[in-house]
Design a protein around this motif. Structure first.
Motif, PDB file in Angstrom:
ATOM      1  N   VAL A 243     -17.519  20.529  38.598  1.00  0.00           N
ATOM      2  CA  VAL A 243     -17.731  21.660  37.700  1.00  0.00           C
ATOM      3  C   VAL A 243     -19.179  21.617  37.242  1.00  0.00           C
ATOM      4  N   ALA A 244     -19.924  22.699  37.487  1.00  0.00           N
ATOM      5  CA  ALA A 244     -21.321  22.785  37.063  1.00  0.00           C
ATOM      6  C   ALA A 244     -21.417  23.749  35.885  1.00  0.00           C
ATOM      7  N   VAL A 245     -21.729  23.205  34.717  1.00  0.00           N
ATOM      8  CA  VAL A 245     -21.911  24.005  33.507  1.00  0.00           C
ATOM      9  C   VAL A 245     -23.405  24.246  33.336  1.00  0.00           C
ATOM     10  N   GLN A 246     -23.822  25.505  33.389  1.00  0.00           N
ATOM     11  CA  GLN A 246     -25.249  25.846  33.348  1.00  0.00           C
ATOM     12  C   GLN A 246     -25.592  26.464  31.994  1.00  0.00           C
ATOM     13  N   PHE A 247     -26.589  25.873  31.322  1.00  0.00           N
ATOM     14  CA  PHE A 247     -27.010  26.341  30.005  1.00  0.00           C
ATOM     15  C   PHE A 247     -28.031  27.459  30.168  1.00  0.00           C
ATOM     16  N   ASP A 248     -27.780  28.596  29.517  1.00  0.00           N
ATOM     17  CA  ASP A 248     -28.645  29.759  29.687  1.00  0.00           C
ATOM     18  C   ASP A 248     -30.037  29.542  29.112  1.00  0.00           C
ATOM     19  N   THR A 249     -30.150  28.753  28.048  1.00  0.00           N
ATOM     20  CA  THR A 249     -31.431  28.502  27.399  1.00  0.00           C
ATOM     21  C   THR A 249     -31.644  26.993  27.257  1.00  0.00           C
ATOM     22  N   PRO A 250     -32.888  26.562  27.036  1.00  0.00           N
ATOM     23  CA  PRO A 250     -33.109  25.126  26.798  1.00  0.00           C
ATOM     24  C   PRO A 250     -32.335  24.657  25.576  1.00  0.00           C
ATOM     25  N   LEU A 251     -31.970  23.388  25.589  1.00  0.00           N
ATOM     26  CA  LEU A 251     -31.174  22.823  24.499  1.00  0.00           C
ATOM     27  C   LEU A 251     -32.064  22.339  23.356  1.00  0.00           C
ATOM     28  N   ARG A 252     -31.448  22.135  22.208  1.00  0.00           N
ATOM     29  CA  ARG A 252     -32.171  21.677  21.029  1.00  0.00           C
ATOM     30  C   ARG A 252     -32.558  20.198  21.185  1.00  0.00           C
ATOM     31  N   TYR A 253     -33.624  19.821  20.510  1.00  0.00           N
ATOM     32  CA  TYR A 253     -34.096  18.442  20.554  1.00  0.00           C
ATOM     33  C   TYR A 253     -33.210  17.523  19.710  1.00  0.00           C
ATOM     34  N   ASP A 254     -33.089  16.282  20.166  1.00  0.00           N
ATOM     35  CA  ASP A 254     -32.457  15.211  19.390  1.00  0.00           C
ATOM     36  C   ASP A 254     -31.121  15.658  18.797  1.00  0.00           C
ATOM     37  N   THR A 255     -30.271  16.216  19.655  1.00  0.00           N
ATOM     38  CA  THR A 255     -29.005  16.795  19.212  1.00  0.00           C
ATOM     39  C   THR A 255     -27.867  16.293  20.098  1.00  0.00           C
ATOM     40  N   GLU A 256     -26.744  15.926  19.476  1.00  0.00           N
ATOM     41  CA  GLU A 256     -25.553  15.560  20.250  1.00  0.00           C
ATOM     42  C   GLU A 256     -24.781  16.824  20.618  1.00  0.00           C
ATOM     43  N   TYR A 257     -24.522  16.989  21.900  1.00  0.00           N
ATOM     44  CA  TYR A 257     -23.759  18.114  22.406  1.00  0.00           C
ATOM     45  C   TYR A 257     -22.401  17.635  22.887  1.00  0.00           C
ATOM     46  N   THR A 258     -21.394  18.459  22.639  1.00  0.00           N
ATOM     47  CA  THR A 258     -20.058  18.221  23.173  1.00  0.00           C
ATOM     48  C   THR A 258     -19.666  19.409  24.032  1.00  0.00           C
ATOM     49  N   VAL A 259     -19.300  19.139  25.280  1.00  0.00           N
ATOM     50  CA  VAL A 259     -18.837  20.179  26.199  1.00  0.00           C
ATOM     51  C   VAL A 259     -17.369  19.919  26.485  1.00  0.00           C
TER      52      VAL A 259
END
Length: 461
Positions: free
Chosen positions: A94-110
């Motif tokens: 599964v390829a999840v593509q982010f439309d915009t750059p992500l925030r700095y120094d941030t924990e992401y949950t997908v």
């Protein structure tokens, strides 16, 4: 006679043990199959380029499952913090593509709900967490006896001098290489490459004595470009022989003239690299504006006629410009234009300077506001299409805002300011002359908080 393996008395216990082991294995396999059936697909591995994810749009998180799965729809995906994504499925990937750059120094949950095996009906929830990094910007600190290119973080007060030498006019960076221009008291420039790995310096040969300005590097590849003005103006040539020169570092150390086609040179009065591309937006005579590849013998593609280029969005899709009627946004993909009417800021109609479209569609702008006393106050503002919000202004309104540069992910803006105009003294440089008190403040666009302030300018993210 002793018993042998062929005797019934010997074979019977062996057979019982063998059958018991086989039965246990069958039972165990059945248990595993039942677990797989009841639990559904599971995550085996995950991959993401954390460096690119905070700098460029359309970066992918690749999730590898333990079995082939049915196609995933975007509405099955939840990203925290919320981020627009698209998704594709291929076998167990599964390829999840982010439309915009992500925030700095941030924990992401997908999290992906309802992940269903291609062979079994039971579904499951797949979840992956990762933490993005933060950039270490570079800036120029002019001092005595040497000028210094300095690396800092977004937090804290530490600074690291990367390179120093007298008379730095400007610098740019590509990969592990700094491109540095210097200028002496007579206005004669030198251009050099500085390795960030070992500090080795390589001087580049200029065509003749002259001055280097507008130094920049394409962020899509190691192409450097600059405006070169010969010390002795050339009679009969537009702009006295001033031209834009470029070099592809992957192809040696040969300079070429941008806009030269068939021996004729297209006159360029101003230019900018398009973020994320090996191309430029250039202005010629009579305000004609073109899109031009940064390559020898490139053919200019007309965009329109504009009095000023105000900015180019970080994703390279939209140019902000002005013409006789006001502000306009121009698509660099198909040339379509639309009028940009700035929103009121604190009830006042702003007079726009530099403008840039952010990844989320908002516009960041340097704007002048007329006060009730009839003075003009210059501020940094954000326009969401309905209202304008003051993002930054100098303390006590005593200073001036010079330039700004938005971070690649649109989260921060670096604003160059002279804190107190009344105290400003020029540094006397012949190239990119600045006040000795010039300061760069890094402001979080969402909150307006100042996260870092440094004494210098020319900050590169």
């Amino acid at each position: 006679m002793s018993p042998t393996s062929s005797d019934p008395e010997t074979r019977s216990p062996f057979r019982r043990v063998f059958l018991a082991v086989v039965g246990a294995l069958v039972l165990l396999c059945g248990v595993f199959l039942a677990i797989a059936y009841l639990q559904g697909p599971k995550l085996s591995d995950a991959q993401i380029d954390l460096v690119s994810a905070i700098a460029q749009p359309d970066q992918q998180l690749r999730l590898f499952l333990n079995q082939q799965i049915d196609d995933i729809d975007p509405d099955q995906i939840t990203v925290t913090p919320a981020t627009a994504v698209s998704v594709s499925t291929s076998g167990d990937l599964v390829a999840v593509q982010f439309d915009t750059p992500l925030r700095y120094d941030t924990e992401y949950t997908v999290r992906i709900d309802g992940v269903r095996s291609a062979a079994l009906p039971q579904s499951s929830t797949v979840e992956h967490r990762f933490t993005t990094g933060a950039p270490s910007p570079l800036y120029l600190d002019r001092g005595t006896p040497n000028d210094a290119i300095v690396r800092v973080g977004l937090k804290g007060s530490e600074r690291e001098v990367i390179f120093e030498t007298p008379g730095i006019g400007a610098f740019a960076a590509t990969g592990q290489v700094l491109v540095v221009s210097t200028v002496d008291a007579e206005g004669i420039s030198r251009l050099m490459l500085v390795s960030l790995a070992d500090g080795a310096v390589e001087e580049l040969r200029l065509p003749e004595e002259g001055t280097v300005t507008d130094l920049a590097v394409s962020d899509a590849g190691p192409i450097i470009a600059f405006t070169f003005t010969p010390s002795a103006p050339v009679d009969g040539e537009v702009f006295g022989g001033r031209r834009v020169l470029a070099m592809n570092l992957e192809q040696g150390r040969t300079l070429f003239t941008v806009g030269e086609l068939g021996g004729e040179v297209f006159p360029i009065s101003s230019w900018r690299f398009v973020p994320g591309a090996r191309s430029m937006v250039v202005q010629g005579t009579e305000d004609t504006t073109f899109l031009l590849d940064a390559a020898p013998e490139a053919v200019p593609v007309p965009i329109g006629r504009f009095t000023d280029i105000l900015g180019i969005s970080r994703d390279g899709s939209t140019m902000s410009a002005s013409d006789a009627l006001g502000g306009v946004l121009v698509s660099l993909e198909d040339g379509e234009t639309e009028r940009f009417e700035p929103s009121l800021i604190e009830g006042s109609s702003p007079f726009l300077g530099e403008v840039e479209v952010l990844p989320d569609g908002d516009v960041i702008e340097k704007a002048a506001l007329q006060t009730t006393e009839g003075r003009f106050l210059v501020v940094m503002a954000v326009d969401d299409g309905e209202t304008g919000r003051v993002l930054y202004q100098t303390p006590a309104q005593a200073g001036s805002i010079e330039n700004f540069r938005v971070s690649p992910n649109g989260q921060f803006v670096a604003v160059e300011v002279v804190p107190v105009i009344a105290d400003a003294v020029s540094d006397g440089y012949l190239v990119d002359q600045r006040s000795t008190t010039i300061t760069t403040v890094i402001v979080e666009i969402e909150t307006g908080l100042i996260v870092r302030s440094v004494e210098g300018f020319g900050l590169l993210w």
